[in-house]
Design a protein around this motif. Sequence first.
Motif, PDB file in Angstrom:
ATOM      1  N   LEU A 643       0.863  -1.180   0.284  1.00 41.82           N
ATOM      2  CA  LEU A 643      -0.117  -0.080  -0.039  1.00 41.82           C
ATOM      3  C   LEU A 643       0.868   1.406  -0.049  1.00 41.82           C
ATOM      4  CD1 LEU A 643       0.109   1.198   3.176  1.00 41.82           C
ATOM      5  CD2 LEU A 643      -1.205  -0.892   3.510  1.00 41.82           C
ATOM      6  N   VAL A 644       0.217   2.409  -0.346  1.00 42.29           N
ATOM      7  CA  VAL A 644       0.766   3.855  -0.103  1.00 42.29           C
ATOM      8  C   VAL A 644       0.205   4.460   0.878  1.00 42.29           C
ATOM      9  CG1 VAL A 644       1.026   5.832  -1.459  1.00 42.29           C
ATOM     10  CG2 VAL A 644       1.115   3.823  -2.633  1.00 42.29           C
ATOM     11  N   LYS A 645       1.226   5.167   1.661  1.00 41.02           N
ATOM     12  CA  LYS A 645       1.047   5.838   3.028  1.00 41.02           C
ATOM     13  C   LYS A 645       1.248   7.244   2.622  1.00 41.02           C
ATOM     14  CE  LYS A 645       1.440   4.057   6.850  1.00 41.02           C
ATOM     15  NZ  LYS A 645       2.427   3.582   8.237  1.00 41.02           N
ATOM     16  N   LEU A 646       0.468   8.256   2.741  1.00 32.55           N
ATOM     17  CA  LEU A 646       0.635   9.853   2.617  1.00 32.55           C
ATOM     18  C   LEU A 646       0.720  10.620   3.742  1.00 32.55           C
ATOM     19  CD1 LEU A 646      -1.494  10.306  -0.453  1.00 32.55           C
ATOM     20  CD2 LEU A 646       0.696   9.249  -0.486  1.00 32.55           C
ATOM     21  N   SER A 647       1.696  11.427   3.863  1.00 31.68           N
ATOM     22  CA  SER A 647       1.809  12.625   4.885  1.00 31.68           C
ATOM     23  C   SER A 647       1.996  13.847   4.452  1.00 31.68           C
ATOM     24  CB  SER A 647       2.593  12.009   5.965  1.00 31.68           C
ATOM     25  OG  SER A 647       3.862  11.939   5.458  1.00 31.68           O
ATOM     26  N   ALA A 648       1.836  15.125   4.923  1.00 27.14           N
ATOM     27  CA  ALA A 648       2.184  16.344   4.546  1.00 27.14           C
ATOM     28  C   ALA A 648       2.581  16.999   5.814  1.00 27.14           C
ATOM     29  CB  ALA A 648       0.791  16.947   4.188  1.00 27.14           C
ATOM     30  N   PHE A 649       3.572  18.080   5.438  1.00 30.75           N
ATOM     31  CA  PHE A 649       4.283  18.918   6.476  1.00 30.75           C
ATOM     32  C   PHE A 649       3.302  19.756   6.991  1.00 30.75           C
ATOM     33  CE2 PHE A 649       6.429  22.841   7.173  1.00 30.75           C
ATOM     34  CZ  PHE A 649       7.157  22.716   8.338  1.00 30.75           C
ATOM     35  N   GLU A 650       2.421  20.351   6.083  1.00 30.88           N
ATOM     36  CA  GLU A 650       1.420  21.216   6.297  1.00 30.88           C
ATOM     37  C   GLU A 650       0.191  21.098   5.720  1.00 30.88           C
ATOM     38  OE1 GLU A 650      -0.932  23.475   8.318  1.00 30.88           O
ATOM     39  OE2 GLU A 650       1.140  23.865   9.111  1.00 30.88           O
ATOM     40  N   LYS A 651      -0.844  20.868   6.288  1.00 30.95           N
ATOM     41  CA  LYS A 651      -2.157  20.730   5.251  1.00 30.95           C
ATOM     42  C   LYS A 651      -3.083  21.907   5.290  1.00 30.95           C
ATOM     43  CE  LYS A 651      -2.831  15.583   6.456  1.00 30.95           C
ATOM     44  NZ  LYS A 651      -3.782  14.558   6.730  1.00 30.95           N
ATOM     45  N   GLY A 652      -2.914  23.079   5.718  1.00 30.71           N
ATOM     46  CA  GLY A 652      -3.444  24.252   5.411  1.00 30.71           C
ATOM     47  C   GLY A 652      -2.433  24.998   4.579  1.00 30.71           C
ATOM     48  N   LEU A 653      -3.076  25.268   3.424  1.00 28.82           N
ATOM     49  CA  LEU A 653      -2.262  26.378   2.465  1.00 28.82           C
ATOM     50  C   LEU A 653      -2.956  27.676   2.037  1.00 28.82           C
ATOM     51  CD1 LEU A 653      -1.848  23.615  -0.455  1.00 28.82           C
ATOM     52  CD2 LEU A 653      -0.302  23.966   1.684  1.00 28.82           C
ATOM     53  N   SER A 654      -2.304  28.615   2.110  1.00 33.05           N
ATOM     54  CA  SER A 654      -2.501  29.964   1.734  1.00 33.05           C
ATOM     55  C   SER A 654      -2.244  30.221   0.326  1.00 33.05           C
ATOM     56  CB  SER A 654      -1.842  30.930   2.707  1.00 33.05           C
ATOM     57  OG  SER A 654      -2.131  32.383   2.208  1.00 33.05           O
TER      58      SER A 654
END
Length: 749
Positions: A643-654
């Motif tokens: 499977l593929v697991k995803l993560s993000a440094f910051e999920k709120g973008l301006s």
Amino acid sequence: MKSIDLNANWIVRSGEDECTRNLPYDALIGVARDLSCAFGERNGYFPTTRAVFTKELPQVRHGKAVLVISGACGVGDVFLDGDLIGKLTDRAPTAFELTDKLASGRGTLVLDLVGSPIMSDKYVGLGVADGVKLLVFDTVDFERDSLFVSTTAVDGKTYADVSVTVVNDGAAGKFTLDCTAFNARGKRAGKKQRKIFLRAGAVKTFSVRVRIAKPYEWSPSDPYTYSLVAKIITEHGAETSVGTRFGIVARALSGTRGLYINNKNTLLLGAYVSHADAALGCVSNYSNEVRRLSALKALGYNAVHFVGCPTAAALDACDDAGMFAFVDIFGALREGKSPLDTHMFADGFDPESAIKTLRNHPSVTVYGVADDVPECYNRHGGHALIAEISKAIKAIDGTRPVTVSVSELVPTAKELDDAGIKAKRFDTDKAAIVAAREKDVFGELTAGAFAAVDVCGFNYLYPLYETEKLKRDRLVIGARTSNARAFESLDATEKNGRVFGDFNECGIDYPGGGKLNELNCTLGDIDAICDEKPQGAYKRVLLGERGLAYVAVCDPDTDEPTHMWNWPRYLGKPVTVKVYTSGDVVALYLDNRLIGRKLAGKLNKHVATFTTDYYPGTLTAISYFRGVECARTQLKSASSPKLVKLSAFEKGLSVSRGDLGFVHVDVCDRDGELVPYAMRELTATVTGGTLVAFINADPMLRKNSFDSCPAYGGCALAVVKPDEDAVKTVVKITGDGLLSSKLSFKVRN
């Protein structure tokens, strides 16, 4: 002063291709690499390339018009309506006055830029890393970049000392100079007005002291920043203004204890960081700069080292992330590090633009004249030149220490003869260096250069720290130290109070500067997608993290440390396992079977080394400090990718700030464990946004298309830009034989 943003809708032509792009933009990203081009390892094997940027400028009927280009990548010419108005040779902001040319009508601006492997010893990109703006000045206005804010504590009160230059191109008159400080929440923290008189044609500098209410100091643990707005108010109420950020920071040097920040003895522990990023090239984006600095800070670093003036985004990120910055103004002086370096400053070395860009940022702590320059040996009249540049830096900003750095060079025949050593005796460079050490040739030849600055910059010379302490009354900064000698250099730094900084040679892998046929430099503690490498975990131990144990397995083929326990080709054969730890004894188990106990601690450079036969299973390392368990960690053999697991440094973008979304991709087994040997082809699909880059940490970056990328070390990185009208941006990653995964970003305008 009115600032007109010119970053949108540039026509970019490179070869036969033409497109419309917004700045910042690096035209080299996406260009095919040429592994046969001369000097290609310097910049990641990008061939010599030309890009032409074109933009229509508005008419300016009234006031002085000044064009400012910040973060130029490559070198080139600037044209307006076909007339050459200047050249671009430096990343620092470069200004061109266009008053007469724009008064009669609109103008066509052209930036004709060239990038070449022989241009520099580092990747420089091709385009504009920061941005372009047009400044329009009123009849009475502030001089460009003249606003400077320093802070002073007097009798328990904190003041912002404001210095600003005002230009009067009109009639003589009386004006009000208003300076107002605001805290991080936008509330007024102090205000001071001063009545001024300006004669016609006058250019005058004024000083105003603003008391700050409830002051908060800027520090790495609490990077608190203020803003200040200066206004000129006429007798009729008309206003013009200029603003800047600043922080409350007190800096001082002690002859025996080094650097003090806010009255606290401070040791700068940092790493060199390239302006270029593996995913974005030389494009400087605030959200990416914060991501990179946060990864370094997680290792225990509190400082970064830049060569050349950083962009506004990088400096703001340092301020907000709480990272001290050491900035070398120039990469080279008269003796270049590449064939073109010696021609880039034909008009002299003027640090004014760079220092004025840097001086209001609280994170900027040390100025460097130049990085690793042979002029420190007084070659090419270097001592006088270094003294001249140092004096110029201090005249613009005297609140920070100045240094210049040099490595131990191979002495010339004349230098040896002058020291009383017969040069003909030595048939190798190493022999000449050893002989020069006996006469302290390094100390004698560099004395004049270091006399012109506040701090001596030593590159890879930690063995001389004790000599400096015994022989000379000088402060030292380790401007460059080797990854291979990290323990020794940090140990020497901590033992010598006169040494107040240690900067590792590379913090993050970056484009160019790699080994043969490698597109990226791979010396970093963090790889190209900002994942921690085994040496990064080792740095965490060296930089003081307690309760830590990390298992690194030496690749049986290359002896490189890896965080992987999957070696089926070596089943039943011996492999080397290293445990990095803050403890003094380590017990290593394979599936609860004791392999052995080894000493770690300072005596063994915080490394416990084991040799064991490889069998799949779970390695467990238990670290003890003075007989008590202080850390425990495991490294498992991964099963097949599922499977593929995803993560993000910051999920709120301006959108207004230009944020990018960074999606970290892990290929995992059915238990959710990373599969470090996985190289499955991955594909990215984006809705509500645009895919900007899709890369992995492979030094060769082997991939066939823009929106697909193989995993490397089981990982990859997708970068997305949200649409301006989007509420959310969704990224979907699929892979051959893998369960797909989605990740959403919330978008605000």
